[in-house]
Design a protein around this motif. Structure first.
Motif, mmCIF file in Angstrom:
data_model
loop_
_atom_site.group_PDB
_atom_site.id
_atom_site.type_symbol
_atom_site.label_atom_id
_atom_site.label_comp_id
_atom_site.label_asym_id
_atom_site.label_seq_id
_atom_site.Cartn_x
_atom_site.Cartn_y
_atom_site.Cartn_z
ATOM 1 N N UNK A 5 8.296 36.820 -13.067
ATOM 2 C CA UNK A 5 8.346 37.933 -14.015
ATOM 3 C C UNK A 5 9.541 38.824 -13.679
ATOM 4 N N UNK A 6 10.352 39.198 -14.662
ATOM 5 C CA UNK A 6 11.583 39.948 -14.351
ATOM 6 C C UNK A 6 11.409 41.463 -14.220
ATOM 7 N N UNK A 7 10.196 41.996 -14.457
ATOM 8 C CA UNK A 7 10.057 43.462 -14.593
ATOM 9 C C UNK A 7 10.520 44.228 -13.355
ATOM 10 N N UNK A 8 10.411 43.629 -12.176
ATOM 11 C CA UNK A 8 10.810 44.340 -10.953
ATOM 12 C C UNK A 8 12.270 44.083 -10.563
ATOM 13 N N UNK A 9 13.009 43.326 -11.381
ATOM 14 C CA UNK A 9 14.447 43.203 -11.163
ATOM 15 C C UNK A 9 14.875 42.094 -10.224
ATOM 16 N N UNK A 10 16.189 42.020 -10.002
ATOM 17 C CA UNK A 10 16.764 40.865 -9.317
ATOM 18 C C UNK A 10 16.259 40.677 -7.898
ATOM 19 N N UNK A 11 16.056 41.768 -7.144
ATOM 20 C CA UNK A 11 15.619 41.550 -5.761
ATOM 21 C C UNK A 11 14.191 41.014 -5.679
ATOM 22 N N UNK A 12 13.484 40.998 -6.813
ATOM 23 C CA UNK A 12 12.163 40.344 -6.836
ATOM 24 C C UNK A 12 12.279 38.864 -7.222
ATOM 25 N N UNK A 49 10.471 34.780 -16.990
ATOM 26 C CA UNK A 49 9.921 35.147 -18.299
ATOM 27 C C UNK A 49 10.965 35.905 -19.094
ATOM 28 N N UNK A 50 11.168 35.496 -20.334
ATOM 29 C CA UNK A 50 12.130 36.174 -21.193
ATOM 30 C C UNK A 50 11.408 36.652 -22.450
ATOM 31 N N UNK A 104 18.325 41.252 -23.331
ATOM 32 C CA UNK A 104 18.924 41.844 -22.126
ATOM 33 C C UNK A 104 18.553 40.997 -20.910
ATOM 34 N N UNK A 105 17.279 40.571 -20.858
ATOM 35 C CA UNK A 105 16.832 39.711 -19.746
ATOM 36 C C UNK A 105 17.599 38.386 -19.760
ATOM 37 N N UNK A 137 22.145 36.655 -12.479
ATOM 38 C CA UNK A 137 21.095 36.207 -11.563
ATOM 39 C C UNK A 137 21.202 34.738 -11.189
#
Lengths: 272, 272
Positions: free
Chosen positions: B122-129, B144-145, B168-169, B177
């Protein structure tokens, strides 16, 4: 008691807004437990028993159990908390997020299998990915809003018609998703001003605040930004590593208890 | 072979873009397996063996195992796929998303414990996740997009400076990424026009497409929107329930194999 009722009772009874995060890493365990994945339950049980008087909640992070095939120890641990420390709600930190039919399986996992009182979930897939958890009566759902990691801003700070995305999520949670009254939000302690904004949007909804302790968030600014008066309520201020690894020797449990007491006292020392 | 290499080889070898999703629900199992959580492995193994000639990948959904304390059967199932159907990559559908230290535990769970070739995140927490998964060399990460559920639009369609969030994702995934080259995206089949937009943003990145079959997505429109020419490549078109529950009797495995073959053929029948 529902999640929110037990949380209110715990805030009042223990006079604490501290939530201890249980992120067991066998490589960091002290003494005879060191390196042993089969000691996860024993290590966590000692931490729980030593810190329970000073907390409003426990939050086991499921990844630390799953990486070690220790699901059975997670079941044991939550059962132990309920048995020995009744009234302290357990939040399963799982950050699940999936379509309705799958979300229902995750809800069964969290609430029926693990007997958690609440679970953290991810909002990216929208309300129908959150709703199945809410249909489990009295169970809590804590939705990711603004997270404490550096990459949190990649999406959460995107500009949605003039409003950062995390504030849109806070508004959805407060205005549309909380029919059960059992919703909370995750808002990281690394951004106290953002806690303040979220608090202004969501009324007295509970905020789970990771990021103090090892992650460096400021306790005073955090408490001022999110506390709900009167009393000390409205927040679950999470500390994991700074408490559970406070001691490295035989007395690790005492050290964790003292760290928890100090953290609770620091939280409660923040004036009006 | 890395995830992307094995996927390319599978597209070429089986001439299939069909991914069979393994979402075992004991209450839907046929015959002697019905209602038995201890038959999850046996049921899934028969489905896998019958459908393998017609697929490019299998995608077990972890929630369906976790709800039944069947993690050991999930381990067995993935080991079985690797042993009996080498070359077919296994995507663990877990939709994980957490800060770096926790993400690394989830990566250990997916890649070391379960021996998956790729995992959904899931991308909600950003690249470091997302990054900790990518550091496992050769392993795939499918972000997930745009999801196929009704609530998907709650966040994914929000207007970020004139662009829907899911785009954007897609752009973040394609431009920032994907240093490892092992990234893919989830884009639901319920929105073929959006698959087309994502394809135009991400080049030939693999797209995992849930939502045909039981969820009602249109195969022809989906394939035209996302296929990468020459050949049939670029997509993992997932079908779960419509295939694994195609038969209700003793011959359920044959019925699943036939449903998989029909679906593959329908996908491949789509002209240029």
């Amino acid at each position: 008691m529902s999640f929110i009722e037990s949380l209110n009772a715990a805030w009042s009874h223990t006079q604490s807004m501290l939530c201890v995060g249980l992120d067991p890493e066998p490589s960091r365990f002290p003494g005879a437990f060191n390196g042993r994945a089969d000691s996860i339950f024993d290590f966590c049980r000692e931490i729980v028993d030593a810190t329970a008087p000073f907390v409003c909640s426990f939050k086991p992070q499921i990844a630390y159990f799953a990486a070690h095939r220790a699901e059975d120890q997670l079941e044991q641990l939550i059962a132990h908390i309920h048995e020995r420390h009744p009234g302290l709600p357990v939040i399963l930190d799982a950050k699940r997020g999936d379509i309705g039919s799958t979300a229902e399986q995750y809800a069964i996992e969290a609430f029926d299998r693990y007997q958690a009182d609440a679970v953290t979930v991810n909002p990216y897939m929208g309300f129908d990915s959150v709703q199945p958890y809410l249909e489990h009566e009295g169970k809590g759902v804590i939705v990711l809003c603004r997270t404490s990691n550096a990459g949190g801003s990649d999406l959460q700070f995107l500009n949605v018609d003039g409003t950062p995305l995390y504030q849109v999520v806070a508004r959805l949670a407060a205005e549309k998703w909380n029919a059960s009254g059992e919703l909370g939000l995750v808002v990281g302690a690394t951004f106290p001003k953002e806690i303040e904004v979220v608090r202004s949007i969501v009324g007295d909804m509970p905020l789970l605040i990771p990021g103090i302790g090892a992650q460096g968030g400021d306790v005073e600014a955090t408490v001022r930004a999110g506390r709900v008066r009167p009393g000390n309520a409205g927040m679950l201020i999470n500390s994991s590593r700074a408490i559970i690894y406070a001691g490295k020797g035989e007395d690790f449990a005492n050290a964790a208890g003292e760290a928890a007491k100090r953290t609770r006292d620091a939280i409660n020392a923040v004036g009006s």
